[in-house]
Design a protein around this motif. Structure first.
Motif, mmCIF file in Angstrom:
data_model
loop_
_atom_site.group_PDB
_atom_site.id
_atom_site.type_symbol
_atom_site.label_atom_id
_atom_site.label_comp_id
_atom_site.label_asym_id
_atom_site.label_seq_id
_atom_site.Cartn_x
_atom_site.Cartn_y
_atom_site.Cartn_z
ATOM 1 N N ALA A 56 1.082 -1.164 -0.073
ATOM 2 C CA ALA A 56 0.495 -0.732 0.058
ATOM 3 C C ALA A 56 1.150 1.327 -0.203
ATOM 4 O O ALA A 56 0.258 2.117 -0.437
ATOM 5 C CB ALA A 56 -1.107 0.033 1.208
ATOM 6 N N PHE A 57 2.219 1.226 -0.103
ATOM 7 C CA PHE A 57 2.469 2.133 0.298
ATOM 8 C C PHE A 57 3.913 2.796 -0.320
ATOM 9 O O PHE A 57 4.816 3.576 -0.545
ATOM 10 C CB PHE A 57 3.203 2.555 2.146
ATOM 11 C CG PHE A 57 1.731 2.647 3.139
ATOM 12 C CD1 PHE A 57 1.841 4.135 3.570
ATOM 13 C CD2 PHE A 57 1.724 1.524 3.965
ATOM 14 C CE1 PHE A 57 1.176 3.986 3.828
ATOM 15 C CE2 PHE A 57 0.436 1.962 4.828
ATOM 16 C CZ PHE A 57 0.317 3.750 4.677
ATOM 17 N N LEU A 95 -0.950 6.575 1.808
ATOM 18 C CA LEU A 95 -1.942 5.486 1.260
ATOM 19 C C LEU A 95 -3.294 6.783 0.451
ATOM 20 O O LEU A 95 -3.228 7.824 0.775
ATOM 21 C CB LEU A 95 -2.239 5.768 2.735
ATOM 22 C CG LEU A 95 -3.709 4.604 2.655
ATOM 23 C CD1 LEU A 95 -3.478 3.463 2.963
ATOM 24 C CD2 LEU A 95 -4.475 5.057 4.256
ATOM 25 N N SER A 96 -3.627 5.614 -0.638
ATOM 26 C CA SER A 96 -4.188 6.630 -1.892
ATOM 27 C C SER A 96 -5.397 5.496 -1.660
ATOM 28 O O SER A 96 -5.323 3.836 -1.731
ATOM 29 C CB SER A 96 -3.836 6.821 -2.770
ATOM 30 O OG SER A 96 -2.804 7.630 -2.787
ATOM 31 N N ARG A 97 -6.849 5.840 -1.883
ATOM 32 C CA ARG A 97 -7.846 4.261 -1.859
ATOM 33 C C ARG A 97 -9.117 5.414 -2.037
ATOM 34 O O ARG A 97 -8.808 6.741 -2.589
ATOM 35 C CB ARG A 97 -8.941 3.834 -0.321
ATOM 36 C CG ARG A 97 -8.599 5.315 0.785
ATOM 37 C CD ARG A 97 -8.750 4.816 2.351
ATOM 38 N NE ARG A 97 -9.626 5.719 2.708
ATOM 39 C CZ ARG A 97 -9.460 4.966 4.001
ATOM 40 N NH1 ARG A 97 -8.830 3.859 4.809
ATOM 41 N NH2 ARG A 97 -9.925 5.685 5.250
ATOM 42 N N TYR A 141 -5.199 11.764 -2.613
ATOM 43 C CA TYR A 141 -4.771 10.810 -2.307
ATOM 44 C C TYR A 141 -6.301 9.700 -2.152
ATOM 45 O O TYR A 141 -6.465 8.970 -2.107
ATOM 46 C CB TYR A 141 -4.614 10.773 -0.908
ATOM 47 C CG TYR A 141 -3.064 11.153 -1.184
ATOM 48 C CD1 TYR A 141 -2.042 10.679 -1.359
ATOM 49 C CD2 TYR A 141 -2.649 12.371 -0.383
ATOM 50 C CE1 TYR A 141 -0.829 11.135 -1.496
ATOM 51 C CE2 TYR A 141 -1.096 12.933 -0.169
ATOM 52 C CZ TYR A 141 -0.390 12.410 -1.100
ATOM 53 O OH TYR A 141 0.672 12.609 -0.990
ATOM 54 N N LEU A 159 -7.063 -1.952 4.005
ATOM 55 C CA LEU A 159 -6.571 -0.423 3.082
ATOM 56 C C LEU A 159 -8.066 -0.082 3.301
ATOM 57 O O LEU A 159 -8.305 1.878 3.232
ATOM 58 C CB LEU A 159 -7.145 -0.433 1.636
ATOM 59 C CG LEU A 159 -6.478 0.160 0.350
ATOM 60 C CD1 LEU A 159 -5.046 0.980 1.270
ATOM 61 C CD2 LEU A 159 -7.143 0.052 -0.122
ATOM 62 N N LEU A 163 -7.292 4.359 9.125
ATOM 63 C CA LEU A 163 -6.149 5.048 8.883
ATOM 64 C C LEU A 163 -6.771 6.037 7.531
ATOM 65 O O LEU A 163 -8.359 6.002 7.208
ATOM 66 C CB LEU A 163 -5.406 3.873 7.494
ATOM 67 C CG LEU A 163 -5.050 2.160 8.203
ATOM 68 C CD1 LEU A 163 -4.998 1.412 6.975
ATOM 69 C CD2 LEU A 163 -4.124 3.097 8.674
ATOM 70 N N PRO A 221 -6.757 8.401 4.368
ATOM 71 C CA PRO A 221 -5.826 8.436 2.565
ATOM 72 C C PRO A 221 -4.797 9.588 2.945
ATOM 73 O O PRO A 221 -5.172 10.639 4.277
ATOM 74 C CB PRO A 221 -6.523 9.080 2.317
ATOM 75 C CG PRO A 221 -7.621 8.669 2.494
ATOM 76 C CD PRO A 221 -7.851 8.618 4.045
ATOM 77 N N ALA A 245 3.475 5.727 5.456
ATOM 78 C CA ALA A 245 3.662 4.192 6.072
ATOM 79 C C ALA A 245 4.216 4.898 7.728
ATOM 80 O O ALA A 245 3.537 3.821 8.802
ATOM 81 C CB ALA A 245 4.951 3.512 5.803
ATOM 82 N N ALA A 271 1.065 5.163 9.740
ATOM 83 C CA ALA A 271 0.801 4.705 9.972
ATOM 84 C C ALA A 271 0.779 3.121 10.958
ATOM 85 O O ALA A 271 -0.273 2.258 11.278
ATOM 86 C CB ALA A 271 0.253 4.823 8.580
ATOM 87 N N ILE A 301 -1.175 0.270 12.173
ATOM 88 C CA ILE A 301 -1.426 -1.113 11.030
ATOM 89 C C ILE A 301 -1.245 -2.022 12.066
ATOM 90 O O ILE A 301 -2.244 -3.482 11.618
ATOM 91 C CB ILE A 301 -0.249 -0.849 9.693
ATOM 92 C CG1 ILE A 301 -1.385 0.296 9.262
ATOM 93 C CG2 ILE A 301 -0.060 -2.024 8.887
ATOM 94 C CD1 ILE A 301 0.051 0.502 7.805
#
Length: 335
Positions: free
Chosen positions: A114-115, A135-137, A241, A305, A310, A312, A316, A319, A323
């Motif tokens: 993810a990172f 982090l992008s989503r 993001y 994710l 978490l 956007p 890392a 987070a 995580i």
């Protein structure tokens, strides 16, 4: 960090040579899409088209016969799939006793996928290190629409449409995020198209991505045969993001399992798990082709994710403490 330095587009393609899939990610915005093996997108934002047609192109009931070149690809990809299966690859069992993983593995794999990226964004070559991203989503609903090139047989269209619809529903359940298949108003476009369907896909993309250049559109006509499928996603300039549109291409000439494998990987990557890691096992986010379909660990990674703890744009390091907690929760361990 200023918006001009934030990522807006992510592109990946899957290359398979003698059974080895090499994940790549690269882009320089909608207006500078390029195919560069193994590079991550440059950190810059790009404009997003303000409007697009709501309806999908009608599939119709006419099928254009495949050319000799397309028929050759059908035979080639079938031979590749058979070779992989003979060697015990393209597993569909999701992992088992031979592929154990613990909370530390889950934490590490999520961070790597993810990172991070192991490729230099300029040279497109492995750096020997890892470049850190953020982090992008998707912040809003993901509406998946599937379209077929004219050469795709009707029975294959029905099969692939069902696969995309079922998988979209599964991704929604796994992430707890609104992901669904739609017949109009899609923002995640999945094209299943063959070698002969390039002009059709190009015309659709001119509508979906106003301003896209001919050199980018050429990718959908002159795609090397060792590129099996790919996805690229764009972020909202105001939420750099947060993805707001994605396009995936699945080669129609693939045999059933490889096509389904492409659907699984590209749609999952288009949600935000954009990297691969050789340490991730069992996982489709790996370049070894051991698993064809989403695994037990991959389901957990997708759930992580979209965990509301978490945010956007997190790095890392920011987070990591959260995580670690989430990873232990996913495996039913005490904190």
């Amino acid at each position: 960090m200023a918006p001009a330095t934030l990522p807006a587009l992510r592109f990946r393609a899957d290359r398979v040579r003698t059974g080895r899939r090499i994940a790549t990610a690269c882009a320089a915005g909608w207006a500078a899409l390029a195919l560069l093996a193994g590079c991550e997108m440059p950190p810059k934002s790009s404009p997003v088209p303000p409007s697009r047609p709501a309806d999908l192109a009608p599939a119709g009931d006419q099928v254009t016969p495949r050319s000799a070149a397309s028929a050759d690809l059908v035979r080639y990809y079938l031979a590749v799939q058979n070779d992989l299966l003979t060697r015990g690859l393209l597993r569909t069992d999701g992992g088992g006793p031979d592929t154990p993983y613990d909370a530390e593995d889950l934490e590490r794999n999520f961070i790597n996928i993810a990172f991070f990226n192991e490729y230099d964004s300029g040279a497109g070559l492995p750096t020997g290190g890892r470049s850190q991203g953020f982090l992008s989503r998707w912040p809003g609903p993901v509406k998946v629409g599937v379209e077929f090139g004219p050469s795709v047989p009707l029975d294959q269209r029905a099969k692939d449409k069902g696969a995309v619809e079922n998988y979209a529903a599964r991704l929604g359940r796994l992430t707890g995020h609104p992901v669904s298949a739609v017949t109009r108003g899609a923002n995640f476009h999945v094209f299943v198209a063959g070698l002969d369907d390039g002009p059709f896909v190009q015309e659709r993309l001119r509508h979906l991505v106003p301003g896209i250049r001919d050199q980018q559109l050429d990718l959908f006509v002159n795609l090397p045969r060792d590129i099996y499928c790919f996805v690229f996603a764009a972020a909202d300039p105001d939420r750099p993001y947060g993805y707001m549109r994605a396009v995936a291409l699945i080669r129609a000439e693939h045999p059933d399992l490889v096509r389904l494998s492409c659907v699984h990987e590209e749609m999952a990557q288009g949600l935000g798990l954009a990297n691969d890691s050789p340490a991730a096992r069992p996982s489709i986010f790996n370049d070894d082709d051991e698993f064809a379909l989403l695994t037990d660990q991959d389901e957990k990674l997708l759930s992580m994710l979209y965990d509301p703890r978490l945010t956007p744009g997190m790095s890392a390091e920011e987070a990591r403490p959260v995580i670690r907690i989430i990873a232990r929760e996913k495996l039913g361990l005490s904190l």
